[in-house]
Design a protein around this motif. Structure first.
Motif, PDB file in Angstrom:
ATOM      1  N   GLY A  43      11.302  22.685  11.143  1.00 29.78           N
ATOM      2  CA  GLY A  43      10.795  21.733  10.168  1.00 29.78           C
ATOM      3  C   GLY A  43      11.823  21.336   9.129  1.00 29.78           C
ATOM      4  N   LEU A  44      13.098  21.605   9.385  1.00 28.93           N
ATOM      5  CA  LEU A  44      14.116  21.246   8.416  1.00 28.93           C
ATOM      6  C   LEU A  44      14.325  19.746   8.337  1.00 28.93           C
ATOM      7  N   ASP A  45      13.838  19.023   9.339  1.00 27.03           N
ATOM      8  CA  ASP A  45      14.015  17.578   9.354  1.00 27.03           C
ATOM      9  C   ASP A  45      12.798  16.851   8.782  1.00 27.03           C
ATOM     10  N   TYR A  46      11.976  17.550   8.012  1.00 28.21           N
ATOM     11  CA  TYR A  46      10.787  16.938   7.432  1.00 28.21           C
ATOM     12  C   TYR A  46      10.629  17.400   5.998  1.00 28.21           C
ATOM     13  N   ARG A  47      10.275  16.483   5.145  1.00 23.92           N
ATOM     14  CA  ARG A  47       9.902  16.816   3.775  1.00 23.92           C
ATOM     15  C   ARG A  47       8.600  16.113   3.481  1.00 23.92           C
ATOM     16  N   SER A  48       7.726  16.783   2.784  1.00 22.90           N
ATOM     17  CA  SER A  48       6.479  16.128   2.404  1.00 22.90           C
ATOM     18  C   SER A  48       6.821  14.996   1.445  1.00 22.90           C
ATOM     19  N   PRO A  49       5.996  13.968   1.401  1.00 23.21           N
ATOM     20  CA  PRO A  49       6.285  12.850   0.496  1.00 23.21           C
ATOM     21  C   PRO A  49       6.429  13.288  -0.962  1.00 23.21           C
ATOM     22  N   ASP A  50       5.729  14.353  -1.352  1.00 20.67           N
ATOM     23  CA  ASP A  50       5.821  14.829  -2.739  1.00 20.67           C
ATOM     24  C   ASP A  50       7.178  15.448  -3.051  1.00 20.67           C
ATOM     25  N   ALA A  51       7.818  16.048  -2.041  1.00 19.03           N
ATOM     26  CA  ALA A  51       9.100  16.721  -2.256  1.00 19.03           C
ATOM     27  C   ALA A  51      10.300  15.804  -2.000  1.00 19.03           C
ATOM     28  N   ALA A  52      10.066  14.657  -1.430  1.00 18.61           N
ATOM     29  CA  ALA A  52      11.170  13.737  -1.114  1.00 18.61           C
ATOM     30  C   ALA A  52      11.631  13.007  -2.379  1.00 18.61           C
ATOM     31  N   PRO A  53      12.902  12.646  -2.427  1.00 21.03           N
ATOM     32  CA  PRO A  53      13.390  11.862  -3.571  1.00 21.03           C
ATOM     33  C   PRO A  53      12.626  10.541  -3.690  1.00 21.03           C
ATOM     34  N   PRO A  54      12.406  10.055  -4.903  1.00 27.22           N
ATOM     35  CA  PRO A  54      11.660   8.807  -5.101  1.00 27.22           C
ATOM     36  C   PRO A  54      12.237   7.617  -4.337  1.00 27.22           C
ATOM     37  N   ALA A  55      13.549   7.569  -4.181  1.00 31.65           N
ATOM     38  CA  ALA A  55      14.170   6.446  -3.459  1.00 31.65           C
ATOM     39  C   ALA A  55      13.711   6.410  -2.009  1.00 31.65           C
ATOM     40  N   TRP A  56      13.447   7.570  -1.424  1.00 35.55           N
ATOM     41  CA  TRP A  56      12.990   7.628  -0.040  1.00 35.55           C
ATOM     42  C   TRP A  56      11.605   7.015   0.074  1.00 35.55           C
ATOM     43  N   GLY A  57      10.731   7.378  -0.857  1.00 37.09           N
ATOM     44  CA  GLY A  57       9.370   6.834  -0.841  1.00 37.09           C
ATOM     45  C   GLY A  57       9.363   5.335  -1.044  1.00 37.09           C
ATOM     46  N   GLN A  58      10.198   4.848  -1.944  1.00 32.85           N
ATOM     47  CA  GLN A  58      10.286   3.404  -2.185  1.00 32.85           C
ATOM     48  C   GLN A  58      10.795   2.686  -0.944  1.00 32.85           C
ATOM     49  N   PHE A  59      11.780   3.257  -0.281  1.00 40.73           N
ATOM     50  CA  PHE A  59      12.313   2.629   0.920  1.00 40.73           C
ATOM     51  C   PHE A  59      11.272   2.636   2.041  1.00 40.73           C
ATOM     52  N   ALA A  60      10.548   3.739   2.189  1.00 43.26           N
ATOM     53  CA  ALA A  60       9.502   3.807   3.209  1.00 43.26           C
ATOM     54  C   ALA A  60       8.432   2.744   2.959  1.00 43.26           C
ATOM     55  N   LYS A  61       8.085   2.512   1.699  1.00 42.64           N
ATOM     56  CA  LYS A  61       7.115   1.452   1.363  1.00 42.64           C
ATOM     57  C   LYS A  61       7.660   0.088   1.746  1.00 42.64           C
ATOM     58  N   LEU A  62       8.956  -0.129   1.529  1.00 48.63           N
ATOM     59  CA  LEU A  62       9.571  -1.397   1.913  1.00 48.63           C
ATOM     60  C   LEU A  62       9.529  -1.576   3.428  1.00 48.63           C
ATOM     61  N   VAL A  63       9.840  -0.519   4.174  1.00 54.36           N
ATOM     62  CA  VAL A  63       9.800  -0.598   5.634  1.00 54.36           C
ATOM     63  C   VAL A  63       8.378  -0.915   6.102  1.00 54.36           C
ATOM     64  N   LYS A  64       7.399  -0.246   5.528  1.00 56.28           N
ATOM     65  CA  LYS A  64       6.002  -0.493   5.904  1.00 56.28           C
ATOM     66  C   LYS A  64       5.610  -1.937   5.589  1.00 56.28           C
ATOM     67  N   TYR A  65       6.013  -2.421   4.438  1.00 55.55           N
ATOM     68  CA  TYR A  65       5.720  -3.804   4.061  1.00 55.55           C
ATOM     69  C   TYR A  65       6.336  -4.783   5.061  1.00 55.55           C
ATOM     70  N   ARG A  66       7.602  -4.558   5.417  1.00 57.24           N
ATOM     71  CA  ARG A  66       8.272  -5.443   6.379  1.00 57.24           C
ATOM     72  C   ARG A  66       7.569  -5.399   7.731  1.00 57.24           C
ATOM     73  N   PHE A  67       7.218  -4.211   8.213  1.00 57.99           N
ATOM     74  CA  PHE A  67       6.540  -4.089   9.498  1.00 57.99           C
ATOM     75  C   PHE A  67       5.200  -4.825   9.472  1.00 57.99           C
ATOM     76  N   GLU A  68       4.442  -4.672   8.384  1.00 56.18           N
ATOM     77  CA  GLU A  68       3.163  -5.382   8.275  1.00 56.18           C
ATOM     78  C   GLU A  68       3.385  -6.890   8.271  1.00 56.18           C
ATOM     79  N   GLU A  69       4.424  -7.311   7.577  1.00 56.77           N
ATOM     80  CA  GLU A  69       4.773  -8.726   7.526  1.00 56.77           C
ATOM     81  C   GLU A  69       5.121  -9.250   8.922  1.00 56.77           C
TER      82      GLU A  69
END
Length: 155
Positions: free
Chosen positions: A39-65
């Motif tokens: 499980g070293l290649d996984y971090r819960s969203p709470d433990a991940a750096p904020p920039a990662w969460g923001q980027f993931a939201k951008l990716v999700k937005y683009r995919f939905e678009e």
């Protein structure tokens, strides 16, 4: 008869591998077992750096678009899901997409649970991998990015 092929790595590593195999063959040590990631290649969203969460939201937005775009392949994908909606072979209520991105923001590959319709699988893969997110992933961001989409399909 040669039992060992000399690996391209250092001589000391080769000698250690040969000695380990010899000791295992006579029962002095157990045979080596390949290590597995714990499980070293996984971090819960709470433990991940904020920039990662923001980027993931951008990716999700683009995919939905891209999935909702008014273009031939996206339209065909949505139509196939709507047609199968409510049937035994219909799409699930939600979809989890794993995405790997290149340093330039292009989508390298995606994976998701397959639909019963092969054309829908191909169409979704095409829609999600032909674009650019518009930004590079943050440095050292773990991949794949796991995204969950709700498939709100009304007939």
């Amino acid at each position: 008869m040669m039992l060992f092929r000399r690996p391209s790595s250092s001589p000391s590593r080769w000698r250690f591998a040969r000695l380990s195999a010899l000791l295992a063959s006579i029962g002095l040590i157990s045979a080596p077992v390949p290590a597995r990631a714990q499980g070293l290649d996984y971090r819960s969203p709470d433990a991940a750096p904020p920039a990662w969460g923001q980027f993931a939201k951008l990716v999700k937005y683009r995919f939905e678009e891209w999935m909702s775009a008014d273009e031939a392949i996206a339209n065909r994908f949505r139509a196939s899901l709507k047609e199968a909606n409510g049937t035994q072979d219909g799409p699930p209520a939600s979809l989890v997409v794993k995405a790997w991105l290149n340093p330039d923001g292009t989508v390298e590959r995606v994976s998701f649970a397959s639909f019963k319709d092969d054309r829908a699988n191909t169409d979704l893969r095409t829609v999600l991998t032909r674009g650019n997110i518009g930004e590079a992933p943050p440095p050292e961001m773990l991949q794949p990015i796991n995204l969950r989409f709700s498939l709100n399909l009304s007939k």
